[in-house]
Design a protein around this motif. Sequence first.
Motif, PDB file in Angstrom:
ATOM      1  N   VAL A 412     122.756  64.568  52.402  1.00 19.13           N
ATOM      2  CA  VAL A 412     123.229  63.235  52.058  1.00 19.13           C
ATOM      3  C   VAL A 412     122.231  62.643  51.071  1.00 19.13           C
ATOM      4  O   VAL A 412     121.227  63.267  50.727  1.00 19.13           O
ATOM      5  N   HIS A 413     122.493  61.434  50.625  1.00 21.22           N
ATOM      6  CA  HIS A 413     121.615  60.814  49.643  1.00 21.22           C
ATOM      7  C   HIS A 413     120.467  60.073  50.311  1.00 21.22           C
ATOM      8  O   HIS A 413     120.465  59.835  51.519  1.00 21.22           O
ATOM      9  N   SER A 414     119.498  59.695  49.498  1.00 18.91           N
ATOM     10  CA  SER A 414     118.396  58.847  49.949  1.00 18.91           C
ATOM     11  C   SER A 414     118.093  57.864  48.827  1.00 18.91           C
ATOM     12  O   SER A 414     118.575  58.007  47.702  1.00 18.91           O
ATOM     13  N   PHE A 415     117.282  56.863  49.138  1.00 15.80           N
ATOM     14  CA  PHE A 415     116.976  55.835  48.145  1.00 15.80           C
ATOM     15  C   PHE A 415     115.903  56.279  47.151  1.00 15.80           C
ATOM     16  O   PHE A 415     115.704  55.613  46.135  1.00 15.80           O
ATOM     17  N   ASP A 416     115.216  57.379  47.412  1.00 16.54           N
ATOM     18  CA  ASP A 416     114.093  57.783  46.558  1.00 16.54           C
ATOM     19  C   ASP A 416     114.529  58.748  45.467  1.00 16.54           C
ATOM     20  O   ASP A 416     114.695  59.953  45.708  1.00 16.54           O
ATOM     21  N   GLY A 417     114.740  58.213  44.256  1.00 13.38           N
ATOM     22  CA  GLY A 417     114.920  59.041  43.081  1.00 13.38           C
ATOM     23  C   GLY A 417     113.565  59.280  42.431  1.00 13.38           C
ATOM     24  O   GLY A 417     112.514  59.100  43.059  1.00 13.38           O
ATOM     25  N   LEU A 418     113.570  59.664  41.161  1.00 12.82           N
ATOM     26  CA  LEU A 418     112.297  59.923  40.487  1.00 12.82           C
ATOM     27  C   LEU A 418     112.357  59.495  39.026  1.00 12.82           C
ATOM     28  O   LEU A 418     113.429  59.363  38.442  1.00 12.82           O
ATOM     29  N   TYR A 419     111.178  59.279  38.463  1.00 11.63           N
ATOM     30  CA  TYR A 419     111.065  59.000  37.037  1.00 11.63           C
ATOM     31  C   TYR A 419     109.853  59.718  36.483  1.00 11.63           C
ATOM     32  O   TYR A 419     108.870  59.993  37.188  1.00 11.63           O
ATOM     33  N   SER A 420     109.916  60.052  35.214  1.00 14.20           N
ATOM     34  CA  SER A 420     108.790  60.581  34.450  1.00 14.20           C
ATOM     35  C   SER A 420     108.978  60.074  33.028  1.00 14.20           C
ATOM     36  O   SER A 420     110.044  60.247  32.451  1.00 14.20           O
ATOM     37  N   ILE A 421     107.955  59.415  32.489  1.00 14.55           N
ATOM     38  CA  ILE A 421     108.038  58.834  31.148  1.00 14.55           C
ATOM     39  C   ILE A 421     106.799  59.208  30.368  1.00 14.55           C
ATOM     40  O   ILE A 421     105.672  58.902  30.789  1.00 14.55           O
ATOM     41  N   THR A 422     106.989  59.873  29.234  1.00 13.41           N
ATOM     42  CA  THR A 422     105.833  60.221  28.406  1.00 13.41           C
ATOM     43  C   THR A 422     105.289  58.960  27.751  1.00 13.41           C
ATOM     44  O   THR A 422     106.044  58.122  27.264  1.00 13.41           O
ATOM     45  N   ASP A 423     103.962  58.831  27.752  1.00 15.39           N
ATOM     46  CA  ASP A 423     103.338  57.653  27.147  1.00 15.39           C
ATOM     47  C   ASP A 423     101.837  57.889  27.013  1.00 15.39           C
ATOM     48  O   ASP A 423     101.112  57.843  28.009  1.00 15.39           O
ATOM     49  N   PRO A 424     101.372  58.157  25.809  1.00 14.30           N
ATOM     50  CA  PRO A 424      99.936  58.408  25.625  1.00 14.30           C
ATOM     51  C   PRO A 424      99.067  57.202  25.950  1.00 14.30           C
ATOM     52  O   PRO A 424      97.888  57.352  26.248  1.00 14.30           O
ATOM     53  N   LYS A 425      99.647  55.998  25.916  1.00 12.26           N
ATOM     54  CA  LYS A 425      98.841  54.804  26.188  1.00 12.26           C
ATOM     55  C   LYS A 425      98.476  54.689  27.663  1.00 12.26           C
ATOM     56  O   LYS A 425      97.425  54.157  28.020  1.00 12.26           O
ATOM     57  N   VAL A 426      99.349  55.165  28.530  1.00 15.70           N
ATOM     58  CA  VAL A 426      99.150  54.976  29.965  1.00 15.70           C
ATOM     59  C   VAL A 426      98.188  56.009  30.534  1.00 15.70           C
ATOM     60  O   VAL A 426      97.411  55.728  31.434  1.00 15.70           O
ATOM     61  N   GLY A 427      98.194  57.202  30.012  1.00 17.30           N
ATOM     62  CA  GLY A 427      97.327  58.243  30.538  1.00 17.30           C
ATOM     63  C   GLY A 427      98.130  59.460  30.925  1.00 17.30           C
ATOM     64  O   GLY A 427      99.237  59.360  31.453  1.00 17.30           O
ATOM     65  N   ALA A 428      97.572  60.615  30.705  1.00 15.76           N
ATOM     66  CA  ALA A 428      98.302  61.856  30.931  1.00 15.76           C
ATOM     67  C   ALA A 428      98.282  62.247  32.407  1.00 15.76           C
ATOM     68  O   ALA A 428      97.273  62.117  33.093  1.00 15.76           O
ATOM     69  N   GLY A 429      99.422  62.757  32.856  1.00 10.16           N
ATOM     70  CA  GLY A 429      99.493  63.300  34.195  1.00 10.16           C
ATOM     71  C   GLY A 429      99.212  62.312  35.300  1.00 10.16           C
ATOM     72  O   GLY A 429      98.612  62.652  36.321  1.00 10.16           O
ATOM     73  N   THR A 430      99.664  61.072  35.144  1.00  9.49           N
ATOM     74  CA  THR A 430      99.358  60.026  36.104  1.00  9.49           C
ATOM     75  C   THR A 430     100.517  59.835  37.082  1.00  9.49           C
ATOM     76  O   THR A 430     101.660  59.652  36.665  1.00  9.49           O
ATOM     77  N   ARG A 431     100.207  59.868  38.377  1.00 14.52           N
ATOM     78  CA  ARG A 431     101.207  59.532  39.389  1.00 14.52           C
ATOM     79  C   ARG A 431     101.228  58.020  39.518  1.00 14.52           C
ATOM     80  O   ARG A 431     100.245  57.396  39.925  1.00 14.52           O
ATOM     81  N   GLY A 432     102.334  57.427  39.127  1.00 12.16           N
ATOM     82  CA  GLY A 432     102.425  55.975  39.076  1.00 12.16           C
ATOM     83  C   GLY A 432     103.015  55.382  40.344  1.00 12.16           C
ATOM     84  O   GLY A 432     103.416  56.099  41.267  1.00 12.16           O
ATOM     85  N   PRO A 433     103.086  54.067  40.405  1.00 12.98           N
ATOM     86  CA  PRO A 433     103.677  53.404  41.565  1.00 12.98           C
ATOM     87  C   PRO A 433     105.193  53.563  41.585  1.00 12.98           C
ATOM     88  O   PRO A 433     105.800  54.003  40.607  1.00 12.98           O
ATOM     89  N   THR A 434     105.789  53.206  42.694  1.00 12.53           N
ATOM     90  CA  THR A 434     107.246  53.206  42.787  1.00 12.53           C
ATOM     91  C   THR A 434     107.823  52.160  41.838  1.00 12.53           C
ATOM     92  O   THR A 434     107.365  51.028  41.788  1.00 12.53           O
ATOM     93  N   GLU A 435     108.825  52.585  41.066  1.00 10.46           N
ATOM     94  CA  GLU A 435     109.515  51.684  40.160  1.00 10.46           C
ATOM     95  C   GLU A 435     110.964  51.533  40.600  1.00 10.46           C
ATOM     96  O   GLU A 435     111.432  52.253  41.486  1.00 10.46           O
ATOM     97  N   LYS A 436     111.674  50.610  39.974  1.00 10.31           N
ATOM     98  CA  LYS A 436     113.056  50.335  40.342  1.00 10.31           C
ATOM     99  C   LYS A 436     114.012  50.902  39.299  1.00 10.31           C
ATOM    100  O   LYS A 436     113.819  50.722  38.099  1.00 10.31           O
ATOM    101  N   LEU A 437     115.063  51.538  39.792  1.00 13.56           N
ATOM    102  CA  LEU A 437     116.071  52.119  38.914  1.00 13.56           C
ATOM    103  C   LEU A 437     116.666  51.082  37.969  1.00 13.56           C
ATOM    104  O   LEU A 437     116.912  51.371  36.795  1.00 13.56           O
ATOM    105  N   ILE A 438     116.863  49.868  38.439  1.00 18.11           N
ATOM    106  CA  ILE A 438     117.503  48.831  37.633  1.00 18.11           C
ATOM    107  C   ILE A 438     116.657  48.430  36.423  1.00 18.11           C
ATOM    108  O   ILE A 438     117.160  47.824  35.471  1.00 18.11           O
ATOM    109  N   ASP A 439     115.365  48.802  36.430  1.00 25.38           N
ATOM    110  CA  ASP A 439     114.464  48.439  35.325  1.00 25.38           C
ATOM    111  C   ASP A 439     114.415  49.478  34.208  1.00 25.38           C
ATOM    112  O   ASP A 439     113.784  49.235  33.166  1.00 25.38           O
TER     113      ASP A 439
END
Length: 465
Positions: A412-439
């Motif tokens: 069945v489904h769950s509320f936890d999807g995933l995101y990965s966004i390339t961005d040299p400004k933020v830092g490479a290979g960083t595990r970020g906080p939980t974000e919202k799909l609507i954003d």
Amino acid sequence: MAPESPRVLAIGLDSVPPTLLFERFLPRMPHVQELLKRSTYGTLLSTDPPITVPAWAVMWSGMDPGTLGIYGFRHRRPGTYWDNYIPSSRTLLQPQVWDRLSRMGKRVCVMGMPPGYPPPRVNGVYISDFMTPDKATDFVSPPELLEEIQRISGGYEFDVTFRADDRDRIGAQLTQMTRKHFAVARHLWAKEKWDFFAMHEIGPDRLHHTFWKYFDSKHPRYEENPKFRAVVEEYYTMLDTEIGLLLEAVPHDVRVLLLSDHGSQAMAGGFCINEWLIQKGYLTLKGPRPPAGTPIEKATIDWSKTRAWGAGGYYARIFYNIKGREPEGVLAPADVPKFEAELGDGLRAIRRPDGASLEADVKTPRAVYREVRGDAPDLMVYFGKVDWRSAGTVGYDTLFLAENDTGPDDSVHSFDGLYSITDPKVGAGTRGPTEKLIDIGPTVLSLMGVEVPSNVQGRPIERFR
């Protein structure tokens, strides 16, 4: 002179939880590993409800399901009991990212983002989604690209028949379909310098529904089956290869997003919502008990004695039989608040067979969404942490089923999807906080230098701006 806004490539993988892509199968996915090394990635909190439709539309519009007027795969037409319809691209009540970009003259290419049939006209290319009718030939916009898409793919495929026992067939067809999608994606990416390119792959969702109990030892019906476990492992290896082949042609200054609309998890079982309503006296059938597994719309209901009925799926959609609204309504509008409170208290008191709480999460659309448009249910109910399905069929002598009532199903489904966004400004290979799909949609607009309208509910994720 202002810098040119970046181009964006978004790869959407349906129903993939972060535990699978970032942990379980990551050692088998060297190309995804390399992508994550130059990305910020993490958990993406899905929408209410966490279902493919409306989740992708919420993502790309920045609007909640109520504002979009989409609450799942099936909707009941007002003034009827059983006249249902499936949302389409024409059902959407708010523009998606590609609509806004097209109006600005940006070139866009979108593959399979649901709901996407019929394919909307955009400033570029749109291939419709997995809900495209069988044998449809109007699934490409502009239509003159149809022959080219068919030639490159060897016959484009939208979905596979799943919730069936012939798992060997399903596994083989999933691999073939996914490879065709990525072959078309590589071809279209190379055709021109797109400003925005997005593709959706339904394959992982079908894989999880069919094979989850063969690789998850914590599944309540786990089966040791090396062949079927290998199907899952090999699919993720193949998926990584296809992603890698696509990324070979993508310059590093393109912002690459890897996304899922929600997660998946082992299915604990099914709760028979209509049987419970019958037991409580809220729903009354005529005559003897129908055979087990009878769809509620095929049962003979005594509407003069029925105040509510339910629909099955990932969550229970409960409808009230309201006087003046339904053809044979009996519940006075003034009595709805009291009835709703009584119903909610009863649902929250339900216990599983082992005596533990079923943890029914009872919600009204008006409390969840900014506005309620379209044809919403009266009540929304999740069972467990969404790991119990709502079984809408009737005729059982129990409230609990071990399996899905609509066919073989492992997840069945769950509320936890995933995101990965390339961005040299933020830092490479960083595990970020939980974000919202609507954003996500507003974030993409912001990345591309587009002002996000004030009526959009989602907001750009600040660190990616």
